[in-house]
Design a protein around this motif. Structure first.
Motif, short mmCIF file in Angstrom:
data_model
loop_
_atom_site.label_atom_id
_atom_site.label_comp_id
_atom_site.label_asym_id
_atom_site.label_seq_id
_atom_site.Cartn_x
_atom_site.Cartn_y
_atom_site.Cartn_z
N TYR A 25 0.86 -1.18 0.00
CA TYR A 25 0.00 0.00 0.00
C TYR A 25 0.90 1.23 0.00
N THR A 61 -13.77 2.18 -1.69
CA THR A 61 -13.52 0.88 -2.32
C THR A 61 -12.10 0.75 -2.82
N ILE A 62 -11.41 1.87 -3.06
CA ILE A 62 -10.05 1.78 -3.58
C ILE A 62 -8.99 2.33 -2.63
N CYS A 63 -9.41 3.09 -1.62
CA CYS A 63 -8.47 3.70 -0.69
C CYS A 63 -8.68 3.16 0.73
N ILE A 81 -3.31 3.52 -1.37
CA ILE A 81 -3.80 2.71 -2.49
C ILE A 81 -2.88 1.54 -2.69
#
Length: 81
Positions: A25, A61-63, A81
């Motif tokens: 990440y 949903t992405i972070c 991310i």
């Protein structure tokens, strides 16, 4: 989760390795700072999030919010991310 600093084009990008998911990440602010060469990547991210929310995009949903070391060596939550 292991925290680490990665270098990209000579600039630091905070990162974290998730042992369970076996995924890296990266700090959104650090990545934006490198890619956009913005003087204020925090402000850039803030404005971008606002625009994306108005368009109906779901950043959740992405972070992910992860604790990464700041320059003060303290842990703070950052969008990753």
């Amino acid at each position: 989760m292991d925290n680490d600093i990665k270098l990209f084009e000579g600039q630091q990008i905070r990162s974290a390795w998730d042992n369970e998911k076996e995924e890296w990440y990266f700090s959104v602010i650090d990545v934006l700072g490198v890619l956009t060469e913005s003087d204020n990547p925090r402000k850039y991210w803030s404005v971008l999030k606002t625009r994306l929310k108005k368009e109906g995009n779901q950043l959740a949903t992405i972070c992910s919010q992860l604790k990464l070391k700041a320059s003060s060596l303290r842990l703070f939550r950052y969008s990753c991310i």
